[in-house]
Scaffold this active site. Sequence first.
Site, PDB file in Angstrom:
ATOM      1  N   ARG A  11      52.543 -32.461  -0.350  1.00 52.25           N
ATOM      2  CA  ARG A  11      52.210 -31.446   0.210  1.00 52.25           C
ATOM      3  C   ARG A  11      52.645 -31.133   1.354  1.00 52.25           C
ATOM      4  NH1 ARG A  11      47.250 -28.347  -2.622  1.00 52.25           N
ATOM      5  NH2 ARG A  11      45.701 -29.769  -1.215  1.00 52.25           N
ATOM      6  N   LYS A  24      36.751 -23.072   0.453  1.00 58.49           N
ATOM      7  CA  LYS A  24      37.533 -22.151   0.565  1.00 58.49           C
ATOM      8  C   LYS A  24      37.544 -21.546  -0.624  1.00 58.49           C
ATOM      9  CE  LYS A  24      40.791 -25.663  -1.615  1.00 58.49           C
ATOM     10  NZ  LYS A  24      41.769 -26.210  -1.899  1.00 58.49           N
ATOM     11  N   MET A  58      39.689  -6.254 -22.198  1.00 58.16           N
ATOM     12  CA  MET A  58      39.786  -5.764 -21.023  1.00 58.16           C
ATOM     13  C   MET A  58      38.802  -6.617 -19.941  1.00 58.16           C
ATOM     14  SD  MET A  58      41.137  -3.400 -17.733  1.00 58.16           S
ATOM     15  CE  MET A  58      43.116  -3.555 -18.501  1.00 58.16           C
ATOM     16  N   TYR A 112      41.794  -5.212 -30.052  1.00 57.17           N
ATOM     17  CA  TYR A 112      43.374  -4.861 -30.114  1.00 57.17           C
ATOM     18  C   TYR A 112      44.017  -6.598 -31.488  1.00 57.17           C
ATOM     19  CZ  TYR A 112      42.737  -2.243 -25.942  1.00 57.17           C
ATOM     20  OH  TYR A 112      41.934  -1.004 -25.064  1.00 57.17           O
TER      21      TYR A 112
HETATM   22  C1  LIG Z   1      43.009 -30.941   1.259  1.00 57.49           C
HETATM   23  C2  LIG Z   1      42.284 -30.784   0.492  1.00 57.49           C
HETATM   24  N1  LIG Z   1      41.168 -31.920   0.278  1.00 57.49           N
HETATM   25  C3  LIG Z   1      39.866 -31.598  -0.125  1.00 57.49           C
HETATM   26  C4  LIG Z   1      39.797 -30.382  -1.274  1.00 57.49           C
HETATM   27  C5  LIG Z   1      38.543 -30.562  -2.029  1.00 57.49           C
HETATM   28  O1  LIG Z   1      39.220 -31.388  -3.534  1.00 57.49           O
HETATM   29  P1  LIG Z   1      37.694 -31.442  -4.930  1.00 57.49           P
HETATM   30  O2  LIG Z   1      37.026 -30.047  -5.292  1.00 57.49           O
HETATM   31  O3  LIG Z   1      38.601 -32.084  -5.890  1.00 57.49           O
HETATM   32  O4  LIG Z   1      37.078 -32.044  -3.886  1.00 57.49           O
HETATM   33  C6  LIG Z   1      41.048 -29.596  -1.259  1.00 57.49           C
HETATM   34  C7  LIG Z   1      40.625 -28.876  -2.904  1.00 57.49           C
HETATM   35  O5  LIG Z   1      42.221 -28.527  -3.425  1.00 57.49           O
HETATM   36  C8  LIG Z   1      41.974 -30.100  -0.410  1.00 57.49           C
HETATM   37  O6  LIG Z   1      43.218 -29.032  -0.699  1.00 57.49           O
END
Ligand SMILES: Cc1ncc(COP(=O)(O)O)c(C=O)c1O
Length: 400
Positions: A163, A64, A340, A292
């Site tokens: 969550r 992700k 920047m 700056y």
């Molecule tokens: C649901 C879930 N599983 C696994 C992971 C992976 O976590 P990590 O990067 O600590 O291995 C995440 C990351 O935030 C997550 O949200």
Amino acid sequence: MQELKRTTGVTTRKLEGGFPLTVDAFGDLCQRAWVEIDQGALSHNVRQLKQLLSAPTQLMAVVKADAYGHGATMVARIALEAGASGLCVATLQEGIQLREAGIEAPILLLGAMNTPEQVNAIAHWQLEPTICTPEQAWMFSETLSGLKKTLPVHLKLDTGMSRLGMPWQEVTQFVRLVKRLPYLKIASIYSHLATADSPDPTIMRLQHQRFEDAIAQLRDAGIKPPCLHLANSAATLADASLHYDWVRAGLALYGLYPAEHLRHAVDLKPVMQVKARVTQVKTIPPGTGVSYGYQFIADKETRIAIVGIGYADGVPRNLSNKMTVLIRGQQVRQIGAITMDQLMLDVSAIPDLQTGEVVTLIGQDGDLSISADDWAETLGTISWEILCSFKHRLPRVAVG
Ligand SMILES: Cc1ncc(COP(=O)(O)O)c(C=O)c1O
């Protein structure tokens, strides 16, 4: 081109990260600032993590947020090649991006999807959603009935993260409901740990116990539990009893340890390096202010270098006057406010420094290295945030 090759160590084999750039553009790419992705280190980390797992546990690569800033398509391909069985992303767009790139492996969507439009897209792209509530399950089933398509779905339990997820105590009703609904096939049941990186395992054990209670509840109700998963990187490194059928590893893939006390578990190599070039060198007399707000004023004649990277590239402004970089294998102090697109260095110790030389902000140069952990410590944050902070105007360049 040759010169660039020599000074950066970058090969021209592959350029990725969603940038429609050709190898001809390579010279421009590494002219100012860039992120190097070490493909060999990534494969090594995947193999290291897999060595911790016993059959039938599989490794799911968490890619992700553009693979924590590393470039999702490139990372997904390498991780799958090195032995990962599937991928996890947070958003629908992240999943679609991987499918559009031709990746066919299972892709679990970790985020919540609440609209029929999302269900249509998930079905079209053959992604695998997470379902956390009865309302979502009904909405998915109804939309899929219209499409006459069945989807593998993953049920998420909240065992203490507070969550996404159904309360673990309600697992049996939840599973019964989803089993009754047409067009949904339960592919897994999972939960997420809140404190797996803490040296104190108390809360992790409590969550583990709750997950086990949920599984026992299902068995008591005569329901055979499907594929189960609970572990992130920290839990993968910490305790094999948390591995179940899959582990979902993110940070460790990228070569960073979730916590100091977990370093012994595997040998990980950092995948990302952040580099930039010196764009000008000059000498300033004593009393001269730099950048700056004049947060730095030279107390003696000082040789300074200007470097083509700044906070719009993801170098946090809060590191101003607090960070060091590496040049020619030496540590060099950053001075004045980070701007920047540029920052300044005190390079008095390297009087013959030339425009165009490479500055390592994160990575290794000679015997020295600077890690995302170092930045995180200075800033009071976590390495996950540092990795994700590098912007897309820094091209991702594959090396190794
Ligand atoms: C649901 C879930 N599983 C696994 C992971 C992976 O976590 P990590 O990067 O600590 O291995 C995440 C990351 O935030 C997550 O949200």
